[in-house]
Design an enzyme around this catalytic site. Structure first.
Site, mmCIF file in Angstrom:
data_model
loop_
_atom_site.group_PDB
_atom_site.id
_atom_site.type_symbol
_atom_site.label_atom_id
_atom_site.label_comp_id
_atom_site.label_asym_id
_atom_site.label_seq_id
_atom_site.Cartn_x
_atom_site.Cartn_y
_atom_site.Cartn_z
ATOM 1 C CG ASP A 34 36.010 41.386 44.720
ATOM 2 O OD1 ASP A 34 36.138 40.458 45.544
ATOM 3 O OD2 ASP A 34 36.865 41.651 43.852
ATOM 4 C CB THR A 52 46.684 41.063 46.810
ATOM 5 O OG1 THR A 52 45.810 42.171 47.079
ATOM 6 C CG2 THR A 52 47.854 41.098 47.764
ATOM 7 C CB THR A 62 45.421 45.495 47.467
ATOM 8 O OG1 THR A 62 46.472 44.560 47.765
ATOM 9 C CG2 THR A 62 46.027 46.871 47.201
ATOM 10 N N GLY A 93 39.262 30.717 47.600
ATOM 11 C CA GLY A 93 38.824 32.079 47.860
ATOM 12 C C GLY A 93 37.494 32.357 47.194
ATOM 13 C CB ALA A 94 34.527 34.225 48.368
ATOM 14 C CG ASP A 95 38.870 36.361 45.247
ATOM 15 O OD1 ASP A 95 38.927 35.269 45.840
ATOM 16 O OD2 ASP A 95 39.865 37.071 45.025
ATOM 17 N NE ARG A 96 41.806 30.764 42.965
ATOM 18 C CZ ARG A 96 42.612 29.721 43.164
ATOM 19 N NH1 ARG A 96 43.003 29.408 44.396
ATOM 20 N NH2 ARG A 96 43.020 28.998 42.146
ATOM 21 C CB THR A 102 36.904 47.286 48.718
ATOM 22 O OG1 THR A 102 37.516 46.609 49.824
ATOM 23 C CG2 THR A 102 35.408 46.958 48.703
#
Length: 260
Positions: free
Chosen positions: A6, A132, A10, A107-110, A12
């Site tokens: 991920d 972030t 800020t 966002g992909a992370d969401r 990884t």
């Protein structure tokens, strides 16, 4: 073995899975200028520190919100793992309908967080990710991504205080404030940030629940999740590996079926 990565603005976060079990994880700084070979050396050293081997053929799934790094990560996977990485983005099977005006903007992370949250609770959920940015992602009882909110992250707010208020120092937020009424400048900033963000979380969660009119499970994740969750009344659980688990789930849903 599967590597889940991920890549945030800020930090990884990297995890190694064997079947469904997370066997190792690391949090490193995101450096946009890292080269392919530097990634290879870094990952090899991290693996060796846990008595693991970075072997060709190891699968890799990536969530990345830093576009300049996508090409580097792809080349790293091909050179050092001899695989094509699964990049979470448009065209990937998530198993979750996305009710966003333009799904490509999310966002992909969401999306990864939302998938993992629904897999956990099998019902309506709110994910609060302290990265972030501080993001709120809402999942319906039917497993649909309904949308969410984005607020400035905790550390962004700390840095803004330092940059814009001449007499305030730069502070790092690592511990719970001793009291609500602080007696020195650093403690005052610490209390304002921690209690302020706890109030922000509680207020937004309350409004989301009122808008949907039903109980929801609230899951916190991200680097400062434990600290803020200890002061927020609305967070039900903290899962620091929520994003990694979502990456594992999405990888399984996109993995080619082997012929019997």
């Amino acid at each position: 073995m599967l590597i889940a990565m991920d890549v945030g603005n800020t930090n990884t976060v990297i995890g190694v899975y064997k079947d469904h079990k997370l066997i190792s994880d690391w949090r490193i700084r995101t450096e946009k200028d890292t080269t392919v070979d530097e990634y290879g050396i870094l990952l090899r050293n991290l693996f060796e520190s846990q008595q693991l081997a970075l072997q060709p053929g190891t699968d890799l799934v990536i969530s990345c919100v830093v576009p300049p790094m996508l090409n580097t990560l792809d080349k790293f996977a091909r050179r050092y793992l001899h695989v094509k990485p699964l990049m979470v983005g448009p065209g990937i099977k998530t198993g979750m309908p996305i009710f966003y005006d333009n799904p490509k903007e999310v966002g992909a992370d969401r999306i990864v967080n939302a998938v993992a949250a629904y897999e956990q609770v099998k019902g309506p959920a709110i994910v609060v990710d302290f990265g972030t940015a501080t993001t709120f992602d809402v999942v319906s009882k039917h497993g649909e991504y309904l949308g969410g909110l984005i607020a400035p992250g905790v550390m962004i707010s700390c840095e803004a205080l330092f940059l814009k208020a001449s007499k305030l120092p730069r502070v790092e937020i690592f511990s719970k404030p001793r009291q609500i009424i602080a007696k020195d400048t650093i403690s005052s900033m610490n209390a304002g940030i921690i209690f302020g963000y706890a109030g922000l979380v509680d207020g937004i969660v309350r409004r989301i629940k009122e808008a949907l009119g039903e109980p929801m499970t609230v899951i916190a994740t991200g680097g400062l999740a434990c600290l803020i969750a200890s002061e927020a009344q609305s967070i039900d659980r903290v899962d620091e590996f929520l994003t990694l688990d979502g990456l594992r789930i999405i990888y399984q849903r996109n993995r080619p079926k082997k012929e019997v």
